[in-house]
Design a protein around this motif. Structure first.
Motif, short mmCIF file in Angstrom:
data_model
loop_
_atom_site.label_atom_id
_atom_site.label_comp_id
_atom_site.label_asym_id
_atom_site.label_seq_id
_atom_site.Cartn_x
_atom_site.Cartn_y
_atom_site.Cartn_z
N ARG A 148 -11.89 -38.77 -27.23
CA ARG A 148 -12.63 -37.21 -26.73
C ARG A 148 -12.32 -37.01 -25.01
NH1 ARG A 148 -17.51 -35.92 -28.02
NH2 ARG A 148 -17.78 -37.59 -30.10
N GLY A 149 -11.87 -37.75 -24.40
CA GLY A 149 -12.00 -38.09 -22.86
C GLY A 149 -10.71 -37.39 -22.82
N ALA A 150 -9.41 -37.95 -23.20
CA ALA A 150 -8.32 -37.47 -23.49
C ALA A 150 -7.80 -36.09 -23.72
CB ALA A 150 -7.11 -38.41 -24.17
N PRO A 151 -6.97 -35.46 -22.66
CA PRO A 151 -5.81 -34.11 -23.99
C PRO A 151 -4.98 -34.88 -24.25
CG PRO A 151 -6.59 -34.53 -20.84
CD PRO A 151 -6.71 -35.96 -21.37
N MET A 152 -4.40 -33.86 -25.36
CA MET A 152 -3.62 -34.05 -26.40
C MET A 152 -2.40 -32.97 -26.19
SD MET A 152 -5.34 -36.41 -27.93
CE MET A 152 -3.90 -36.52 -29.32
N GLY A 153 -1.71 -33.14 -26.66
CA GLY A 153 -0.23 -32.94 -26.96
C GLY A 153 0.58 -32.49 -27.75
N TRP A 154 1.36 -31.57 -28.49
CA TRP A 154 1.88 -31.27 -29.05
C TRP A 154 3.66 -31.49 -28.48
CZ3 TRP A 154 0.82 -32.56 -33.95
CH2 TRP A 154 -0.20 -32.20 -34.86
N PHE A 155 4.14 -31.97 -29.20
CA PHE A 155 5.94 -31.93 -28.97
C PHE A 155 6.48 -31.99 -29.99
CE2 PHE A 155 5.93 -33.26 -24.30
CZ PHE A 155 4.62 -33.23 -24.20
N ARG A 156 7.96 -31.07 -30.17
CA ARG A 156 9.18 -31.50 -31.54
C ARG A 156 10.20 -32.07 -30.46
NH1 ARG A 156 9.42 -25.33 -32.13
NH2 ARG A 156 10.46 -24.75 -29.73
N GLN A 157 10.87 -32.37 -31.46
CA GLN A 157 12.05 -33.34 -31.53
C GLN A 157 13.16 -32.72 -32.78
OE1 GLN A 157 12.41 -37.24 -30.05
NE2 GLN A 157 14.60 -36.74 -29.36
N ALA A 158 14.04 -32.03 -32.55
CA ALA A 158 15.17 -31.39 -33.29
C ALA A 158 15.89 -32.06 -33.10
CB ALA A 158 15.85 -30.17 -33.39
N PRO A 159 16.83 -32.28 -34.43
CA PRO A 159 18.00 -33.52 -34.47
C PRO A 159 19.00 -33.62 -33.15
CG PRO A 159 17.40 -32.43 -36.85
CD PRO A 159 16.83 -32.01 -35.63
N GLY A 160 19.70 -34.38 -32.36
CA GLY A 160 20.34 -33.78 -31.37
C GLY A 160 19.56 -33.66 -29.97
N LYS A 161 19.22 -33.29 -30.26
CA LYS A 161 17.65 -32.62 -28.50
C LYS A 161 17.03 -33.20 -28.35
CE LYS A 161 18.38 -27.97 -30.24
NZ LYS A 161 18.28 -26.53 -30.11
N GLU A 162 16.28 -33.57 -27.07
CA GLU A 162 15.39 -34.27 -26.68
C GLU A 162 14.60 -33.74 -27.11
OE1 GLU A 162 18.00 -35.19 -22.21
OE2 GLU A 162 15.26 -33.86 -22.39
N ARG A 163 13.29 -34.29 -27.09
CA ARG A 163 11.31 -34.61 -27.20
C ARG A 163 11.45 -32.77 -26.21
NH1 ARG A 163 7.64 -38.98 -28.75
NH2 ARG A 163 9.77 -39.00 -29.76
N GLU A 164 10.39 -32.23 -26.69
CA GLU A 164 10.54 -30.75 -26.08
C GLU A 164 8.86 -30.64 -26.11
OE1 GLU A 164 11.67 -25.95 -27.03
OE2 GLU A 164 11.24 -27.44 -28.34
N PHE A 165 7.48 -30.06 -25.02
CA PHE A 165 7.18 -29.21 -25.16
C PHE A 165 6.06 -28.19 -25.78
CE2 PHE A 165 3.07 -29.28 -23.98
CZ PHE A 165 2.75 -28.41 -23.09
N VAL A 166 5.56 -28.54 -25.99
CA VAL A 166 5.30 -27.55 -27.47
C VAL A 166 4.14 -26.74 -27.03
CG1 VAL A 166 4.26 -26.50 -29.94
CG2 VAL A 166 6.55 -27.95 -30.18
N ALA A 167 2.86 -28.12 -27.07
CA ALA A 167 1.76 -27.18 -26.11
C ALA A 167 0.20 -28.68 -25.86
CB ALA A 167 0.65 -25.84 -27.73
N ALA A 168 0.04 -28.48 -25.40
CA ALA A 168 -1.42 -29.23 -24.83
C ALA A 168 -2.62 -28.53 -24.70
CB ALA A 168 -1.53 -29.37 -24.06
N ILE A 169 -4.05 -29.24 -25.22
CA ILE A 169 -4.90 -28.49 -24.61
C ILE A 169 -5.82 -29.38 -23.92
CG2 ILE A 169 -5.68 -30.49 -26.95
CD1 ILE A 169 -7.59 -27.46 -27.30
N SER A 170 -7.04 -29.53 -23.13
CA SER A 170 -7.37 -30.29 -22.36
C SER A 170 -8.59 -31.28 -22.93
CB SER A 170 -8.31 -29.37 -21.33
OG SER A 170 -9.46 -28.66 -21.89
N TRP A 171 -9.19 -32.05 -22.58
CA TRP A 171 -10.62 -33.11 -23.11
C TRP A 171 -11.44 -32.31 -23.63
CZ3 TRP A 171 -15.54 -33.72 -22.16
CH2 TRP A 171 -15.65 -33.09 -20.93
N SER A 172 -11.58 -31.28 -22.75
CA SER A 172 -12.72 -30.58 -23.51
C SER A 172 -12.61 -29.05 -24.78
CB SER A 172 -13.48 -30.27 -22.51
OG SER A 172 -13.00 -28.53 -21.64
#
Length: 123
Positions: free
Chosen positions: A29-53
């Motif tokens: 409930r108190g944690a901001p959350m995020g989505w990341f993605r990783q394609a083969p052979g690539k580094e993990r990449e930020f996609v989106a994030a949302i505040s705790w509220s």
């Protein structure tokens, strides 16, 4: 916090998918959350994030206008609605819980990660 993603799959270019991430643990409930993605052979990449509220969302330029992040704290779930999918969106998508409200585009900000769900977009 333990995180379990679902909703991935195979979709044609131009299609849509809605990913879900269910969290267990009191910290969600108190944690901001995020989505990341990783394609083969690539580094993990930020996609989106949302505040705790849920009041503030952040997006990578590569997905802005096509992706919407949201959360339902009563259900301890965060969502990623993806539209107009492209083959370059193909990756394993991970949700993550952040330790704090800053640097949400950086993987090092996050302390808990899900195993991921595969998204494959065919051309």
């Amino acid at each position: 916090v333990q995180l379990v993603e679902s909703g991935g799959g195979l979709v044609q270019a131009g299609g849509s998918l809605r990913l879900s991430c269910v969290a267990s643990g009191r910290a969600f409930r108190g944690a901001p959350m995020g989505w990341f993605r990783q394609a083969p052979g690539k580094e993990r990449e930020f996609v989106a994030a949302i505040s705790w509220s849920g009041g503030t969302a952040y997006y990578a330029d590569s997905v802005k206008g096509r992706v919407t992040i949201s959360r339902d704290n009563a259900k301890a779930t965060v969502y990623l609605q993806m539209n107009s999918l492209k083959p370059e969106d193909t990756a394993v998508y991970h949700c993550a819980a952040a330790r704090g409200p800053y640097g949400l585009d950086k993987a090092s900000t996050y302390g808990a990660w899900g195993q991921g769900t595969q998204v494959t977009v065919s051309s």
